[in-house]
Design an enzyme around this catalytic site. Structure first.
Site, PDB file in Angstrom:
ATOM      1  N   HIS A 364      18.971  55.212  27.572  1.00  0.00           N
ATOM      2  CA  HIS A 364      17.578  55.090  28.010  1.00  0.00           C
ATOM      3  C   HIS A 364      17.499  55.018  29.516  1.00  0.00           C
ATOM      4  O   HIS A 364      16.597  55.573  30.133  1.00  0.00           O
ATOM      5  CB  HIS A 364      16.937  53.831  27.434  1.00  0.00           C
ATOM      6  CG  HIS A 364      17.112  53.725  25.959  1.00  0.00           C
ATOM      7  ND1 HIS A 364      17.129  52.555  25.285  1.00  0.00           N
ATOM      8  CD2 HIS A 364      17.300  54.700  25.046  1.00  0.00           C
ATOM      9  CE1 HIS A 364      17.310  52.786  24.010  1.00  0.00           C
ATOM     10  NE2 HIS A 364      17.424  54.076  23.839  1.00  0.00           N
ATOM     11  N   CYS A 677      12.511  73.807  26.383  1.00  0.00           N
ATOM     12  CA  CYS A 677      12.312  72.593  27.180  1.00  0.00           C
ATOM     13  C   CYS A 677      13.536  71.690  27.246  1.00  0.00           C
ATOM     14  O   CYS A 677      13.430  70.549  27.681  1.00  0.00           O
ATOM     15  CB  CYS A 677      11.102  71.814  26.683  1.00  0.00           C
ATOM     16  SG  CYS A 677      11.284  71.189  25.011  1.00  0.00           S
TER      17      CYS A 677
HETATM   18  C1  PEP Z   1      15.918  68.565  23.388  1.00  0.00           C
HETATM   19  O1  PEP Z   1      16.485  68.147  22.408  1.00  0.00           O
HETATM   20  O2  PEP Z   1      16.268  69.591  24.010  1.00  0.00           O
HETATM   21  C2  PEP Z   1      14.733  67.876  23.933  1.00  0.00           C
HETATM   22  C3  PEP Z   1      14.021  68.383  24.905  1.00  0.00           C
HETATM   23  O3  PEP Z   1      14.459  66.651  23.422  1.00  0.00           O
HETATM   24  P1  PEP Z   1      15.230  65.306  23.828  1.00  0.00           P
HETATM   25  O4  PEP Z   1      16.157  65.631  24.949  1.00  0.00           O
HETATM   26  O5  PEP Z   1      14.196  64.325  24.201  1.00  0.00           O
HETATM   27  O6  PEP Z   1      15.949  64.968  22.568  1.00  0.00           O
END
Ligand code: PEP
Ligand code: MG
Length: 746
Positions: A364, A677
C-alpha cells in the site's frame, strides 16, 4: 569474578565509566577497558573484536594476547569461535576452546595457551558491532553469573561504540554512522531525490548506560512501565468495540507489558549497574537477535510486539522520539522499517523520497508513494540501523539504490543525473498541450491514473486528457474505518469538479489480494492474488458496492458518469455487476435524485479468460480497459509482487503481444472502446508498442505522460507494427531488441 556479586559487577561498570571519562584517545580507552575487564573477572585474557565491514571482524584491543596481533588478526563472520558469536548473536562458553566445534587457531595471537573461552556479542538494536571475549588457562566453564556479567559489560561497550568513544587518534577504528554507505534495494517508484534523513521512528540515543543509584533506576523503570501499561490499557479500551485481530495484538502487548520474566531480567540488569534505559535496550537487542533466527511467523510477530513495546518504553524513559513532523529537515527523505499508507499520506508531498527496510513493490505504501510521485526504494536492508536523522542521502528510485552520506564524487554524479532528468521534464512541459500525434498521423489519447485527492492537480499539470483509472480503493485503504456514502460522494464530486468535464473512469473497489482493508475481517487464503478479491467480493457482499454506486451517482449530480468493474473473469460477473448499476439507478430515480446524463459502464480485462469471452460480452460491455499488471501476472503465472519472477517475462514477449492483439481485434470488430491502464502504459517503449498494435488510449501515472508523449511524437506506428510482425516471424521470443534498434535509429 568467579563468585561475582551484583555489587562487583556494578563496581566494574563504574570503573569503565571512569575510563571513559578520561581524555585518552579511542585506542587507549579500548586498551584500558580490556585491562579492567580481565582484572575484574580474574581472567588472563580480555579482547574486543569489532566489525571492520559487514563481513570482517578485527581484533581491536586485547589484554593477554600478543599485542602485535591487534588490528592484524581478522576473521570473517562465522569463522572461528569469535565469528560464530558474531554470526548467531549467541554466547559461546566452553572450557576447551581448541576442542570446540568451529575453533580456528590464530597463531599470531598466542591464544593456544588458553583453554576456556567465553564470547558474548556486542550488539545494539539489531546492529552487530562486535564480540567481547574473555579467556583463561584454567579449563573451566564460566558460570551463568559470569556470562550475565559479561553481557552487561558488552551492552555498555555497544553504547560507547555508538557514542563514538573509541574513535580518535591512534585508533584504527572508523566511527559508526559516519562513513558513506551504498544500499541496494528494489525500485518501487522511479525518480531521484536528494535530501536529509527523517527517521519515522528515530533511534533513541542513550548517553548514560551506567547508573550510580540502582534504587532510583528501579523506580524510574517501574514508573515508566506503569505509564506504558496505562497506555496499552487505554488503547485496548478505545478499540473495545473494534476489530478482533487488533484486540488480539493489544492483548499480546498487555501480556508483555505485564510479563514478570521481562521485568525480572531488566531489574537484574539494573542491579548490576545499568541505567533503566540501558536495561530496556539490552533486552530489546537480545529479542532482536532472537527475531532474526526465528522461522515461525507467529513467534516472530510476538517478538516484534515486544520490540515495539521496548521502543515505547525507551521513549517514555528518555523523552526522545516525541518529535513531530514540524521538525522535518529540509528536503526530508523518510526512512522506516515499514509504513502504512495512512502515515505516508500524513507526510504527503512534503517528502522528497522514501526508503523502506521492508515493504514490497505492490504494498500500500508503494501505491501511495506512486500516487504522490515520490521516489521509493523498498527492501533496503540495514537502512534503519545505518541512517541517522539529518544524514545527507540520495535516493535513486530508478535503480533502487540509496547513497547514505555519499562521497563528493557520488554526489556530483548524482546531481548531474538529476539535472538531466530536470531538463527532460522541461522538455516535456513544452509539449504538454500538444496532442500525441505520431509521425504517421495517428492520435493516441493519454490519460492518467489516480486515486487520491492529491492527484487532482496533476490533471492540469500533466496534460492528461482525463483519468483513465481512478483507483477508488485508495480512499478506503487510507482510513481506519469504512467511509460513509456521503463522505464518498463529496470526494467523488471533487474529482469530477477537478476534471472540468474530462472523462474520469471510476473503478469500483478493488480490494483483496495485497490490498487489505484494516477494518474488514481478513480472509485466510492460500493464494490471495487468485482469491476472493475485487468484483468477487463486490458481488458476494453487495452492500459496499451499492453504497459506492450510489455515492458515484450522487457525485455526478446529473453529469456524465463512467464506472468500471475490476477483475471481471467471465461475462456473467459483468452482467451481475451491471444489474447492480441498474438497480441503483432505479432507486435513485425513485428517490428523485438527478441521474447521470450519460452512464458508461465497462470492465477491466485483467484475466486471460475474459479475452476469450463470448462475442456477446464484447457487444454488451460499454468499454474495456486492459489491466496489464494483473493480466501479465496471470498470463505468465508470475507473481507481480515477487521480485524473482516479476522481471523474468517481458511485456514485449510475442505471446503476450499476441494476446493483446487478439483483444484489440475483438474490440475493433464490436466497436468496443479499449484502453490500457497497467504500469506498462507509462513505459515509453512498451507504450509505443501497445499503440502500434492498435491500442489508442493509454492511462498512466501523470509523470509518465511527458516521456511517453515525447516518444510517440517521433515514431511511425505503421513502421513499428511491421517491425513487431517481422520479429515474430523470425521466431524471436521478445520483440524488444528489434524495437530498440528501430528507436535508436530515430
Ligand atoms: C492492473 O492490474 O493492471 C491495474 C491497473 O490494476 P491494479 O494495479 O490496481 O491491480
Ligand atoms: Mg489489477
Amino acid at each position: 569474578m568467579a563468585d561475582s556479586t551484583e555489587s562487583e559487577s556494578r563496581k566494574l561498570l563504574v570503573r569503565l565509566r571512569e575510563a571513559m571519562a578520561g581524555d585518552e584517545a579511542g585506542q587507549a580507552r579500548l586498551d584500558k577497558i580490556t585491562h579492567l575487564i580481565a582484572d575484574s573477572m580474574g581472567t588472563e585474557v580480555c579482547s574486543v573484536y569489532l566489525f571492520r565491514d559487514d563481513e570482517t571482524l578485527e581484533l581491536c584491543a586485547t589484554e593477554g594476547l600478543n599485542t602485535e596481533s591487534v588490528h592484524q588478526t581478522r576473521m570473517r563472520m562465522g569463522e572461528g569461535l569469535v565469528g560464530r558469536v558474531a554470526k548467531y548473536g549467541k554466547v559461546v562458553n566452553t572450557p576447551d576452546a581448541p576442542g570446540a566445534k568451529g575453533f580456528r587457531y590464530m597463531p599470531e595471537t598466542g591464544e593456544e595457551r588458553f583453554s576456556s573461552f567465553l564470547g558474548v556479542p556486542v550488539q545494539r538494536l539489531g546492529e552487530k558491532l562486535g564480540v567481547l571475549v574473555v579467556q583463561s588457562r584454567e579449563e573451566r566453564m564460566f558460570s551463568a553469573d559470569e556470562v550475565y556479567g559479561l553481557e552487561v559489560v558488552a551492552m555498555v561497550i555497544a553504547e560507547m561504540t555508538e557514542l563514538g568513544a573509541f574513535v580518535g587518534e591512534g585508533a584504527a577504528l572508523s566511527p559508526l554512522h559516519q562513513q558513506s554507505v551504498l544500499l541496494r534495494g528494489t525500485s518501487a517508484q522511479e525518480g531521484s531525490a536528494e535530501g536529509h534523513v527523517w527517521l519515522h521512528e528515530p533511534r533513541v540515543v542513550i548517553t548514560n548506560p551506567i547508573a550510580d543509584d540502582p534504587h532510583r533506576e528501579m523506580e524510574r523503570l517501574i514508573e515508566a512501565v506503569d505509564e506504558l501499561r496505562v497506555g496499552v490499557d487505554k488503547m485496548l479500551e478505545v478499540s473495545l468495540d473494534g476489530d478482533k485481530e487488533q484486540m488480539q495484538v493489544l492483548e499480546a502487548y498487555r501480556m508483555f507489558a505485564n510479563s514478570k520474566g521481562w521485568m525480572r531480567r531488566m531489574e537484574e540488569d539494573i542491579s548490576r549497574g545499568l541505567s533503566a534505559e540501558a536495561a530496556v535496550e539490552k533486552e530489546q537487542s537480545q529479542a532482536r537477535a532472537r527475531m532474526s533466527q526465528v522461522q515461525d511467523s507467529y513467534l516472530r510477530e510476538r517478538l516484534s510486539d515486544l520490540d515495539d513495546l521496548s521502543n515505547r518504553l525507551l521513549r517514555i524513559l528518555t523523552g526522545q522520539g516525541a518529535t513531530s513532523s514540524a521538525d522535518l529537515p529540509v528536503d526530508p527523505i523518510l526512512i522506516a522499517r515499514n509504513i502504512g499508507p495512512g502515515d505516508l499520506l500524513e507526510y504527503g508531498r512534503s517528502l522528497r523520497g522514501v526508503v523502506l527496510e521492508e515493504g514490497s513493490v505492490g504494498s500500500h505504501a508503494a501505491i501511495v508513494a506512486r500516487a504522490l510521485a515520490i521516489p521509493l526504494v523498498v527492501n533496503a536492508k540495514r537502512i534503519t540501523t545505518e541512517a541517522l536523522n539529518g544524514d545527507h542521502i540520495m535516493v535513486d528510485g530508478e535503480q533502487g539504490v540509496v547513497h547514505l552520506r555519499p562521497e563528493d564524487m557520488v554526489t556530483t554524479a548524482f546531481r548531474d543525473k538529476m539535472a538531466m532528468q530536470a531538463k527532460a521534464q522541461e522538455r516535456y512541459s513544452s509539449i504538454r498541450d500538444r496532442p500525441a500525434v505520431t509521425k504517421d498521423g495517428k492520435t493516441v489519447n493519454l490519460m492518467m491514473n489516480a486515486g487520491l485527492m492529491a492527484d487532482l492537480p496533476s490533471l492540469e499539470s500533466s496534460g492528461a486528457e482525463g483519468v483513465g483509472l481512478f483507483r477508488t480503493e485508495l480512499q478506503f485503504l487510507v482510513r481506519n474505518k469504512m467511509p460513509k456514502r456521503t463522505e464518498l460522494a463529496v470526494l467523488y464530486k471533487r474529482v469530477l469538479d477537478a476534471g472540468h468535464g474530462k472523462r474520469v473512469v471510476f473503478r469500483t473497489l478493488d480490494i483483496g489480494s495485497d490490498k487489505v482493508l484494516p477494518y474488514m475481517k481478513p480472509t485466510d487464503e492460500p493464494n490471495p492474488a487468485l482469491g476472493w478479491r475485487a468484483i468477487r467480493v463486490g458481488l458476494d457482499k453487495p452492500g459496499v458496492m451499492r453504497m459506492q454506486l450510489q455515492a458515484l451517482m450522487r457525485a455526478a449530480d446529473g453529469r456524465p458518469l463512467t464506472i468500471m468493474f475490476p477483475f471481471v473473469a467471465q461475462f456473467e460477473e459483468y452482467r451481475a455487476a451491471r444489474a447492480e448499476v441498474e438497480k441503483t439507478l432505479e432507486r435513485e430515480r425513485r428517490l428523485g435524485h438527478p441521474l447521470p446524463e450519460v452512464l458508461d459502464v465497462g470492465a477491466m480485462l485483467e484475466t486471460p479468460s475474459l479475452a476469450f469471452a463470448p462475442q456477446k460480452f464484447f457487444e454488451e460491455v460499454g468499454f474495456l480497459s486492459i489491466g496489464g499488471n494483473d493480466l501479465k501476472q496471470f498470463f505468465f503465472a508470475a507473481d507481480r509482487e515477487n521480485e524473482r519472477v516479476r522481471k523474468r517475462y517481458d511485456t514485449l514477449n510475442v505471446s503476450f503481444l499476441s494476446l493483446i492483439e487478439r483483444i484489440v481485434e475483438r474490440c475493433e470488430s464490436t466497436n468496443t472502446p479499449l484502453s490500457f491502464c497497467g504500469e506498462d502504459a507509462g513505459r515509453p517503449i512498451e507504450a509505443v508498442c501497445l499503440a502500434a498494435i492498435g491500442i489508442r488510449t493509454l492511462s498512466m501515472r501523470p509523470a509518465s505522460i511527458g516521456p511517453v508523449k515525447s516518444l510517440l511524437l517521433r515514431v511511425d506506428l505503421d513502421a513499428l507494427r511491421k517491425i513487431i510482425a517481422d520479429a515474430r516471424h523470425r521466431g524471436e521470443q521478445s520483440v524488444r531488441p528489434a524495437v530498440m534498434d528501430y528507436l535508436r535509429d530515430l
